[in-house]
Design a protein around this motif. Sequence first.
Motif, PDB file in Angstrom:
ATOM      1  N   ASN C 151       0.604  -1.074   0.057  1.00 15.47           N
ATOM      2  CA  ASN C 151      -0.168   0.051  -0.652  1.00 15.47           C
ATOM      3  C   ASN C 151       1.354   1.364  -0.251  1.00 15.47           C
ATOM      4  O   ASN C 151       2.010   1.203   0.309  1.00 15.47           O
ATOM      5  CB  ASN C 151      -0.989  -0.005   1.195  1.00 15.47           C
ATOM      6  N   ASN C 152       0.596   2.646   0.229  1.00 14.77           N
ATOM      7  CA  ASN C 152       1.046   3.518  -0.217  1.00 14.77           C
ATOM      8  C   ASN C 152       1.167   4.284   0.458  1.00 14.77           C
ATOM      9  O   ASN C 152       1.129   5.478   1.127  1.00 14.77           O
ATOM     10  CB  ASN C 152       0.854   4.370  -1.438  1.00 14.77           C
ATOM     11  N   LEU C 153       0.989   3.558   2.436  1.00 11.47           N
ATOM     12  CA  LEU C 153       1.385   3.990   3.606  1.00 11.47           C
ATOM     13  C   LEU C 153       2.436   3.773   3.761  1.00 11.47           C
ATOM     14  O   LEU C 153       2.711   3.953   5.148  1.00 11.47           O
ATOM     15  CB  LEU C 153      -0.165   3.481   4.438  1.00 11.47           C
ATOM     16  N   GLY C 154       3.909   3.319   3.259  1.00 10.26           N
ATOM     17  CA  GLY C 154       5.011   3.951   4.155  1.00 10.26           C
ATOM     18  C   GLY C 154       5.779   2.238   3.292  1.00 10.26           C
ATOM     19  O   GLY C 154       7.454   2.815   3.212  1.00 10.26           O
ATOM     20  N   PRO C 155       5.438   0.619   2.916  1.00  9.39           N
ATOM     21  CA  PRO C 155       4.330   0.722   3.373  1.00  9.39           C
ATOM     22  C   PRO C 155       4.617   0.140   4.322  1.00  9.39           C
ATOM     23  O   PRO C 155       4.708  -0.284   4.910  1.00  9.39           O
ATOM     24  CB  PRO C 155       4.384  -0.510   1.828  1.00  9.39           C
ATOM     25  N   PHE C 156       2.429  -0.300   4.870  1.00  8.93           N
ATOM     26  CA  PHE C 156       2.268  -0.338   6.481  1.00  8.93           C
ATOM     27  C   PHE C 156       1.513  -1.467   6.569  1.00  8.93           C
ATOM     28  O   PHE C 156       0.822  -1.861   5.754  1.00  8.93           O
ATOM     29  CB  PHE C 156       1.698   0.853   7.008  1.00  8.93           C
TER      30      PHE C 156
END
Lengths: 374, 989, 469
Positions: C151-156
């Motif tokens: 994902n594009n949360l860092g990815p997290f």
Amino acid sequence: MGDDAPGANSDPQKLSDTSVLSRKEAIRLAGRTLFSGIGALLSLRSTILSSAVRHSSQETRASGLMDQPDGSVSPLFAPAIVQSAGGAGSGAKSLRKGLLIGFVGAAIMAGAPPAASAAGTSKSKAGQVAHYLKTVAAQAPIPSPEWPPYHDVHMPDESFSRINIAWLTVFFVLLAGTSGLWNFGFALPAMGTLLLALAAAYETFFGSRYLMQGFSPRQPIDYSHQLHAGKLGISCYYCHHGTLKSDVAGVPSVNVCMNCHAVVHRTTTETKDSPQIAKILAAWESRNGPHPRSIAWNRIHRLPNYVHFSHRVHIANGIRCQECHGAIETMPRVHQAAPLTMGWCIDCHRLNKAQAPNYWKHAGGPTDCNHCHF
Amino acid sequence: MIDPQNNPEPESKENLAARLESEDRRDGITRRQFLQGLSASFAGLSVAACGKAEAPEKIIPYLDQPSMTAPGLSRYYATTCGGCQAACGALAKSREGRPIKMEGNPDHPVSQGGLCGRGQATIMDLYDSSRLKEPLLKGSPASWDRVDSEIRRQLDAISKKGGRIVVVTRTISSPSIHAAGKAFKKRYGAVRHVVYDPASASSILEAHEKTHGLRALPSYHFDKARVLAGFGADFLGAWLSPVEFSRDWAAARDPLKMRSRMSYFIQFESRMSPTGANADRRIRLKPSEEAATLAQLGRFLAKRLGWPDLPPRLGNTSVPVRELAALARKLAAARGESLVVSGSGSVGAQVLVNWINQRLGNYGKTLDLSKPSYQYAGDDRAMAELQEDLRAGKIDAVIFLDANPVYDAPKASGLRKTLEANRRPRLMISLADRLDETASLCGYALPLSHALESWGDARPQWGTASLLQPLLRPLYNSRSIIETLLAWGGSTASAYDFVRGVWKAEIFPTQKSFPGTNFDAFWNKAVERGVVSFQEPVAAPKGLGFNAAAFSAVHPAPGVTGSFEMDAFFSVPLFDGRQANNPWLQEMPDPVSKVAWGNTASFSPADAARLGLEEGRVVRLSSADGAVAELPAHIQPGQADGVVVAALGHGRKAAGPIAFNEPRRRLFPIEEDPILDADLYPLRGGAGISVQKTERSVVLAKIQTYDYQEDPILGYNRNIVRETTLDDYLKDPAAGNPEVESESGLWPKHKYPGRKWAMAIDLNSCTGCSACMVACRAENNIPVVGKAEVRKKRDLYWIRIDRYYSGSPQKQEENPRVTHEPMLCQQCDNAPCETVCPVAATSHSSEGLNMQVYNRCVGTRFCENNCPYKVRRFNWFNYEHNDLVQNLALNPDVTVRTRGVMEKCTFCVQRINSAEITAKTEGRELKDGEVASACQQSCPTQAIVFGDINDPQSRIAKLAKNPRAFRVLADLGTGPSVFYQTKVRNEAV
Amino acid sequence: MSDAHSTAVPLSRWPLVRGEKTAAQITRDVCEPLERGPGKLWFLTIAIAATILLGGAIAITDEIWTGIGTWGLNKTVGWAFDITNFVFWIGIGHAGTLISAILHLFRQKWRNSINRAAEAMTLFAVMCAGLWPLIHMGRPWFFYWIAPYPNNLGPFWVNFRSPLFWDFCAVNTYFTISLLFWYMGLLPDLGVAAQRAVPGLRKKILTTLSLGWDGAQRTWRHYELLYLLLAGLATPLVFSVHTVVSFDFATGIVPGWHSTVFPPYFVIGAIFSGFAMVLFLMIIARKVMHYEDYITIDHIEVMGKVTLFTGSVILLAYATEFFMAWYGGNLYERFAFINRVLGPYWACGWVMIACNCFVPQLLWFRSVRRNVVASFVIAILINVGMWLERFVIIMVSLHRDFLTSSWSHYTPTYIEWLTLLGDFGLFFTLFLLFCRFVPMIAISEVKAIVGKSPKAPSYDEVSSEAAHG
């Protein structure tokens, strides 16, 4: 396969007409399918983009409830029920603290414009500005701290996980559809779905997957950063003085605009008063009237309300406005340059001493959740 | 046209417009607009974006931004809390032009930095959409000018005709209001000012008039009392000035500082009051026996110390003789360092108290008549006389200034009938914040500005003056008392100028706070600091002696007719009922019974058994003079037998709808849960009460339902709270605190390179007043869930006070010892919740905090199950936030959680972050004490200490190493970061 | 199957199929009900099941629309009906896999006639179970966050240490493999049904679903190899899935959860309640579909024996738990277990012990094992007991744990009861649809065992001779 018992050979002619296409037909067919495929894909994508903007459901906005992370918005400010007026504009004070003002048009020299309230401004104000033009502004714009040598401004692009999951799933579904259609004998639709799948594959790996990047709504006043920050070289902190002492950068209050536009009514190229500047004056006049109306700018850079971004700590670290907001001084109308997604921020926060730009005081930043989410 | 040198190619306007347009088109048309254009042409294939693309969110800056404010910046303004007459100094936190939090003012002698739960909740009174919004003239809105002119005309007519004008107020210690009152009197001649307080101290004032010839309320100094004897005085709960008294009381009991001189506190009372719960020794007696007990104690003292005069005999008391003899011995040994206080309303009992204090030489030391308190100056007799005159129709005009006697005066029902009868005064005016019981009977119902909306001042104690300054322009068309009196007095001065004038005349000449300043400098400093000390003429004449004639007022209590005696008390959450419409206070649990939302009739376990009452059974109380009240029963261990106890301040008919965050339901309706509330004022002081059991029973909305540390089946004591006696403590500081630490754990330990946040709570100073619970709710936008949800054990408090009785359900003690233990998230180093969250919504920060990320939580609730302290709270519903006025109290720094999300205390991480950012921008390290969590800041006794335990010099680090320090459930190996200090009881016999 | 052609060792035990069925007769017995169309009884029962399911669906919609507050949970008891039902239904599935996979590896031929129905029961049980982790979430629309997708949360990423994430993996694996294993086994019968079918839509569907099964020798060989492989794959699942489900509690700190005996205890409990459900379904199916010859009384007896065995292990497990609580000396644990039988929820505790420990002991008697009605009643009681066991473990341990100040009570709301019944409605609706549209008995496998076994006297004959002789 087919209806009748396996192995019986059916009439050869029936098979041929569907399978062999002339070259021209094939190209036309491919073109039509490709075109319709891309059209369907793009409309789907625009639905997502507009829904991201549209999805500011009234419920979360009015109640200030937490947003759903699929991009819905809610106001950063409390409802402007309490708008107190009065008191001297603070912007003017910061002006006199030695921050550079850019070159202001010689239009002022042509004499006070007829209708604007500037007539009410005392002579000394016009005199001051005129004096200023002759002395300070005449020199070339002095590079101010926010005026970076643009080439070395660090504008990262997210390094990892460029895969867009939404499009990845669309890709697999289309792929399955293609194989399903193919082995059930529908050659034409199978080819169409295959092309769609390819388009989805492109979108998955290379498409610009950030919903809000490039978002540039029309503003009530066509204010040009290119003119003010770029050509005139006015410092970012002059208008957005919130960044120095508050987490919120803030948009300049009308009195900050009036510091100059009490006198300046035209851009350098205009002969008569600019309708845009007239809007500022109208707003400024309304402040003591029955219905004080400030300028309702459209927010561009918006983080969900469960993220608390602090401008002052980034500015204190020496990070330049352009690193997150792009080449703002070249934009006639501001658009969001960076994706501003969590991954994009984390990439900078993870930079170590070697990777970080030299003008940053501390390399990287904290990656604890509660520094942004609380 | 542009200066040629700097702009080579002159451009006509058309060219510029064309150029801008083209630029806009060339790179202006981004991929995005191209895609939208293209897609519009394929409407057939595209899924139409239904609905108009809504305009993006707006940013609306100020027109002319005031110099000191900026969006996102919080500013603190000093003012005085308007919650009750104690007038604590407060700092109001203002954000984007509106106050969002009240905090105690450290420089103010009354609040000394703390604030009680009601003070914190005054924010919710300000943002109350059911307030009176504009002046009502016989029910229909009118403008202030019209109302003022009519009132002036009628008052002039009445005063010219020699008519009787009466102004009824609660105690007003504000010099400005008194000055405005003088101007008002000058215009309208003989105006009679009747002062009454529902929580009246007039028995103390009258007693001092009889015993010392001075009608004044002494100022009490609990920190100087080595031996303290209370007779039903709830000074840690709601008596007179609880915040000040709590701070002083706790200061006298710090075992480390006071060692063997730690204060010994014995309380004689009928109900289990918040004060009695903290007593070293607690004796149960009936209210009627109070005077007799005092007399008995006095006789023992007189015999031991050979005092000349003796009070008359008042019959016997159920209190064992050896208790009184022991107390007499201790009081005799602590002359000049002891204090006897009584909350009784009978003048006789107060005379005895004054006599004992005088003879013990306490005056001038532990209580001071020469430097009196002006907080409570109500006169019950004057109110009674007024009711007589009103009934006789002698009064022509009555003006109620912020008073509601029709609800809370003694014999209020009689007053209501009088004001409804045709002999009532021709002109009846009420200046109040809502259309309450009194205002609804008045011809003129005028809106009163909230304390945070008005200029004013207060003089709570001798030589102390504190200011009120407005935090925002009044939300509604309301006015303060000063402005109203000035308008009727004919003056056109604004409140600000008037208060300034009064301070220039009365306070500035003898001020001692800022020596050597002119008035303007003094005024700015006073407004900034909020409180000023000045030299007053000493009230008491020299050589204040006790005159024995006062004993004439001492006579035995009237006989009790009904089966029960009534003890109607002022509860900590609702006090006298003026804030009954405040959702934060309705949901605040009573510190002892833990019941929220509504009133209860408490019985002792023996009485309950005799009457066959179980918890929640509805009973009907009826007094001798016909007043009736129906209330659910509550069984209260430690309560005296033969006494029924209920709280005043409930059962208001005209307080307005309580606007709380209702859970939003769609398909099936939520079951309603009516608040079974009854008004106890009519039964107050009623001697004989008879109790009938009814068929109905309700489930009480209690925050805590099991009250013991021992389990009901095996009787194991879980030793959650550690306590010891002073003697053991002096012998071994670690008494009662065996070492049970265990650091087992599968996962590698967290490393804390920088700070590690930790908290210390001193159980010896915590009185269980629950101010921290309201402060936490105000700071962190915790929704008020309503009675039905609290009944189903779904309150959302991030910090709660666990109250344990000694003994167990099987071995119920008649007079159990009580311990209070604030319980909040312990930010465990080896947190059981962090390992089980599937989406890593909770994890450990590098600074020792257990982070809870609201937007990441999907709500599986495994963390709540796995938390041994059960301090995690879940948003079961989407709690409504659609009252936009109430939403103004939301703290923009804290996310308002949506449904399905877990939330908990993270040591006010928004305060930690902003302090760290401030330190980082100023390029310095964080100082110890720079960050104060909301609960620590509001705690009246400073029982909570918060800081960085990695810094050996910090207070928290020292307290953690203190031998009294222990951690709850430390044997589970969770490694909590909250260090409690053992409770030390002074049981020296 | 493959050894069917080598010299078959004659089975000395009871005949697996009664009534000297010929291959054609078997095919007719299984396929005719499908072609004939259902009787009135089928419509009646599915109507009842569907309405109960509808009630459950409405309750679930309200719960998801409004919030978990519609359930009776509170700040102390975070789980009650939701995770009880999840564990209960997952447990029931395991017996199906055991019968079709493990007994296949053990060459237990008696499984042939019931393995398809049992495996179908597994599938439906896992579907009923999989519903609960979704609807028990506060924000079910973010269920996909539990999957570690880029994902594009860092990815997290997700928390790989969390038992709920292990559940996510285990239950999904279990469902896919069971589906695959069941569908593979179904292919030959679909082929037969397809050939028998009258040309039309049904024939077209059956031919497509049977993936063009031509019954050639080569196809059979691939089929049997694949079937063996899948049986091998499914076998460890019987143990691993419920071990992971028991980790939801074993890794928790709550007294009454935190013990290492949970994995084997839960696995045996699963097989125990699974066999009870198989017994329950088979008794009904054999009466309604008239398959008494295929699902003989001997099958019921054998299943009774397995239920007896697992029931006794459960008895041992309870005894271990109570002993360990006493022996361990941990006051929280001791109270947790005493509270189960003497606390406010003592009724659940005693019924649980009765149903799980004493009722199965009746199966020692051969007459009880061979009595259909007795087995039916015992099966129902066992499932009631096993449901209560999960409920007691989860809720009764939670409502009184460490700090006495947070003790509280839990009462289920009507939404929870509706959802529970709705889940049973879902299970029986699916099972009835399965009986109507899919051959319930594995024709090919039953043919294999019929052709081979010589005519051996059945027990009845033997016992009647003994009686008269």
